[in-house]
Design a protein around this motif. Structure first.
Motif, short mmCIF file in Angstrom:
data_model
loop_
_atom_site.label_atom_id
_atom_site.label_comp_id
_atom_site.label_asym_id
_atom_site.label_seq_id
_atom_site.Cartn_x
_atom_site.Cartn_y
_atom_site.Cartn_z
N GLY A 126 23.79 -19.40 12.34
CA GLY A 126 22.49 -20.20 12.52
C GLY A 126 22.66 -21.46 11.88
N CYS A 127 23.26 -21.56 10.53
CA CYS A 127 23.45 -22.75 10.09
C CYS A 127 24.30 -23.86 11.19
CB CYS A 127 24.43 -22.65 8.76
SG CYS A 127 23.17 -21.67 7.45
N VAL A 128 25.39 -23.34 11.67
CA VAL A 128 26.33 -24.21 12.42
C VAL A 128 25.67 -24.68 13.74
CG1 VAL A 128 28.13 -24.23 13.77
CG2 VAL A 128 28.43 -23.16 11.59
N LEU A 129 24.86 -23.80 14.40
CA LEU A 129 24.10 -24.13 15.72
C LEU A 129 23.03 -25.07 15.33
CD1 LEU A 129 24.10 -20.62 17.43
CD2 LEU A 129 25.35 -22.66 18.02
N SER A 130 22.08 -24.83 14.13
CA SER A 130 21.18 -25.59 13.79
C SER A 130 21.84 -27.07 13.43
CB SER A 130 20.43 -25.15 12.76
OG SER A 130 19.72 -23.80 13.28
N GLY A 131 22.87 -27.13 12.40
CA GLY A 131 23.32 -28.33 12.05
C GLY A 131 23.89 -28.99 13.51
N LEU A 132 24.43 -28.61 14.60
CA LEU A 132 24.66 -29.23 15.75
C LEU A 132 23.32 -29.73 16.54
CD1 LEU A 132 27.55 -26.75 17.43
CD2 LEU A 132 27.89 -29.18 16.04
N GLY A 133 22.30 -29.03 16.45
CA GLY A 133 21.03 -29.35 17.03
C GLY A 133 20.55 -30.64 16.33
N LEU A 134 20.62 -30.27 15.15
CA LEU A 134 20.01 -31.63 14.35
C LEU A 134 20.87 -32.86 14.55
CD1 LEU A 134 17.74 -32.14 11.91
CD2 LEU A 134 19.59 -31.91 10.36
N ALA A 135 21.93 -32.82 14.65
CA ALA A 135 22.99 -33.94 14.85
C ALA A 135 22.49 -34.50 16.26
CB ALA A 135 24.31 -33.71 14.77
N LEU A 136 22.27 -33.61 17.24
CA LEU A 136 21.95 -34.13 18.49
C LEU A 136 20.57 -34.79 18.60
CD1 LEU A 136 23.27 -31.08 20.98
CD2 LEU A 136 24.17 -33.47 20.49
N TRP A 137 19.68 -34.04 17.87
CA TRP A 137 18.31 -34.81 17.75
C TRP A 137 18.38 -35.98 17.26
CZ3 TRP A 137 13.91 -33.94 19.85
CH2 TRP A 137 13.55 -32.60 20.61
N THR A 138 19.14 -36.19 15.97
CA THR A 138 19.13 -37.58 15.26
C THR A 138 19.89 -38.64 16.27
OG1 THR A 138 19.58 -36.26 13.26
CG2 THR A 138 20.33 -38.67 13.25
N LEU A 139 20.65 -38.31 17.02
CA LEU A 139 21.52 -39.10 17.97
C LEU A 139 20.41 -39.53 19.07
CD1 LEU A 139 23.98 -40.62 19.18
CD2 LEU A 139 24.72 -38.55 20.31
N ALA A 140 19.52 -38.55 19.40
CA ALA A 140 18.78 -38.71 20.45
C ALA A 140 17.54 -39.91 20.05
CB ALA A 140 17.86 -37.57 21.00
N LEU A 141 17.24 -39.76 18.76
CA LEU A 141 16.16 -40.69 17.96
C LEU A 141 16.70 -41.97 17.93
CD1 LEU A 141 14.61 -38.25 15.45
CD2 LEU A 141 13.42 -39.09 17.35
N VAL A 142 17.83 -42.19 17.74
CA VAL A 142 18.42 -43.31 17.28
C VAL A 142 18.76 -44.17 18.77
CG1 VAL A 142 20.74 -44.61 16.58
CG2 VAL A 142 20.02 -42.76 15.26
N THR A 143 19.18 -43.37 19.78
CA THR A 143 19.54 -44.10 21.09
C THR A 143 18.06 -44.08 22.02
OG1 THR A 143 20.15 -42.05 22.13
CG2 THR A 143 21.66 -43.43 21.16
N GLY A 144 17.01 -43.40 21.54
CA GLY A 144 15.69 -43.51 22.24
C GLY A 144 15.76 -42.43 23.40
N GLY A 145 16.78 -41.48 23.20
CA GLY A 145 16.55 -40.31 24.19
C GLY A 145 15.55 -39.29 24.15
N ALA A 146 15.14 -39.32 22.84
CA ALA A 146 14.00 -38.41 22.35
C ALA A 146 12.83 -38.86 23.06
CB ALA A 146 13.68 -38.23 21.06
N ALA A 147 12.57 -40.32 23.25
CA ALA A 147 11.52 -40.78 23.91
C ALA A 147 11.41 -40.52 25.52
CB ALA A 147 11.23 -42.02 23.70
N GLU A 148 12.74 -40.62 25.89
CA GLU A 148 12.66 -40.31 27.25
C GLU A 148 12.66 -38.83 27.62
OE1 GLU A 148 13.11 -42.10 29.91
OE2 GLU A 148 13.08 -44.22 28.46
N PHE A 149 13.10 -37.93 26.71
CA PHE A 149 12.91 -36.33 27.04
C PHE A 149 11.57 -36.12 26.90
CE2 PHE A 149 12.42 -32.19 24.84
CZ PHE A 149 12.78 -31.67 25.73
N TRP A 150 10.70 -36.62 25.93
CA TRP A 150 9.45 -36.39 25.76
C TRP A 150 8.46 -36.74 27.01
CZ3 TRP A 150 5.91 -33.16 24.44
CH2 TRP A 150 4.59 -33.55 24.52
N LYS A 151 8.81 -37.98 27.68
CA LYS A 151 8.26 -38.69 28.81
C LYS A 151 8.37 -37.74 29.96
CE LYS A 151 7.64 -42.73 31.54
NZ LYS A 151 8.08 -42.18 32.82
N GLY A 152 9.63 -37.23 30.01
CA GLY A 152 9.86 -36.39 31.16
C GLY A 152 9.27 -35.00 31.03
N PHE A 153 9.11 -34.61 29.79
CA PHE A 153 8.50 -33.40 29.63
C PHE A 153 6.94 -33.31 30.13
CE2 PHE A 153 5.85 -30.61 26.87
CZ PHE A 153 6.44 -29.43 27.41
N ARG A 154 6.23 -34.50 29.47
CA ARG A 154 5.03 -34.88 29.80
C ARG A 154 4.67 -35.15 31.31
NH1 ARG A 154 3.06 -40.37 27.14
NH2 ARG A 154 4.31 -40.99 28.90
#
Length: 393
Positions: free
Chosen positions: A104-132
């Protein structure tokens, strides 16, 4: 005198022999072992390490939660924290689940890294827009101006959650001519409010798509797709205005579009002038008879007189092709005469005076008077019936 022991005897002095150093059980007199209740050796108590009823150590619950969050990549920060806490509890309590906590620690750590990268590159906003947008698409129907579609069962009435887009050249149930968004971010305003707003706006927008009302068949009317209570909660505010056939089971064939993308400049100029009068005619009072609302009818007559003056000026202000110059000029003269009669109707003292000038002015704007000019401009020359679309020039 003492009697020596018999030959071969190894027993020391004493009444009872010493216990055997190899016997796990205490010995009784004469070297006999004590008996159990059924003739065997006495029972020994089970120790905890060998008890058949001993339960295995419990699995740490936080370790399970950390593994689930890690696999789903949902709230990775929480999953990482839960995994670390689980490892500490496992060491302290002797519980099971260490492997799950680490995973759980390993997988969550990888997920946290991906979320951080998405926030930095603007990918999170695109994901939320697509979801909406996906949520909205699931709750409402997304159609653009000029697109045609088939509705479930061929009906444009009732509730539907999906349509099939088809080419406008062939048969279809509906054709989109406009769309707009309803204002307001509060709760759903109710079916009646939404329908009334859609009815008002869609009928007003149809001329921008089908500029020549004469080219719209008499069995075609305006329909609209509106938000539902459920789609409103997901952010849906779009109203889609649609042309459809008024006869059940009947559809449309070919596009009804005739605007600047289809018509030439002279045709557009003529139709824009005609719309000025049509808009004024549509403001007639609700009272059918002049006697029931003379002030309302007189105000209407003033609006029509003003529209006739503006329409005639627009026709005279355009540089028409040679073939259309004479018929258009003649039409402008009829509009001038009609304006005089409508202006007199607006000043009438009573209903009889209104009717006298209204009848003359109405005849001067009879759609049949426009056929010659329309023919010269290449527009449709068959007037629609009054029952279908009302007065259109």
């Amino acid at each position: 005198m003492s009697i020596p022991p018999p030959p071969g005897s190894q027993q020391p002095d004493g009444r009872y022999p010493p216990p055997s150093p190899y016997s796990p059980y205490p010995q009784g007199p004469y070297g006999q072992q004590p008996q159990g209740p059924y003739g065997g050796p006495p029972y020994q108590p089970w120790t905890q390490g060998y008890s058949p009823y001993n339960r295995p150590a419990a699995v740490n619950g936080l370790a399970i939660a950390a593994l689930v969050l890690g696999i789903l990549c949902f709230l990775p920060g929480v999953g990482l924290v839960l995994g670390l806490v689980a490892l500490a509890q496992i060491r302290k309590r002797g519980e099971r689940g260490k492997g799950m906590a680490i995973a759980g620690c390993v997988l969550s750590g990888l997920g946290l890294a991906l979320w951080t990268l998405a926030l930095v590159t603007g990918g999170a906003a695109e994901f939320w827009k697509g979801f909406r947008d996906g949520a909205r698409d699931g709750a409402s129907i997304s159609l653009k101006r000029g697109e045609c579609f088939n509705a479930p069962g061929g009906s444009l009435e009732g509730v539907t959650y999906d349509v099939d887009k088809v080419p406008c050249d062939g048969e279809h149930d509906g054709e989109v001519f406009a769309s707009f968004r309803l204002g307001g971010g509060g709760s759903y305003p109710g079916d009646t409010s939404v329908t009334d707003r859609a009815d008002e706006r869609c009928y007003g927008l149809q001329d921008g798509y089908a500029m020549d009302g004469w080219a719209v068949p008499g069995d075609v009317d305006v329909y609209y797709l509106t938000p539902t209570r459920d789609s409103w909660a997901l952010g849906d505010r779009e109203v889609t205005c649609v042309f459809g056939n008024t006869h059940e089971g009947a559809g449309l064939t070919g596009s009804l579009r005739n605007d600047e993308t289809v018509l030439d400049a002279d045709q557009v100029a003529y139709l824009k002038a005609a719309h000025v009068l049509n808009a004024a005619m549509d403001t007639a009072p609700d009272a059918e008879y002049v006697e029931d609302d003379l002030p309302g009818h007189k105000a209407w007559a003033r609006r029509v007189a003003a529209a006739l003056e503006k329409q005639a000026g627009m026709l005279r202000g355009h540089d028409w092709p040679a073939a259309a110059e004479k018929p258009v000029t003649g039409l402008a003269g009829d509009l001038d005469k009609a304006r005089v009669e409508w202006a007199k109707a607006a000043r009438a003292a009573d209903a009889d005076g209104f009717y006298a000038h209204y009848d003359k002015g109405f005849k001067l704007i009879d759609p049949d008077r426009t056929v010659t000019a329309r023919k010269a401009l290449g527009l449709t020359t068959t007037p629609p019936s009054e029952d279908d679309t009302g007065l259109e020039v």
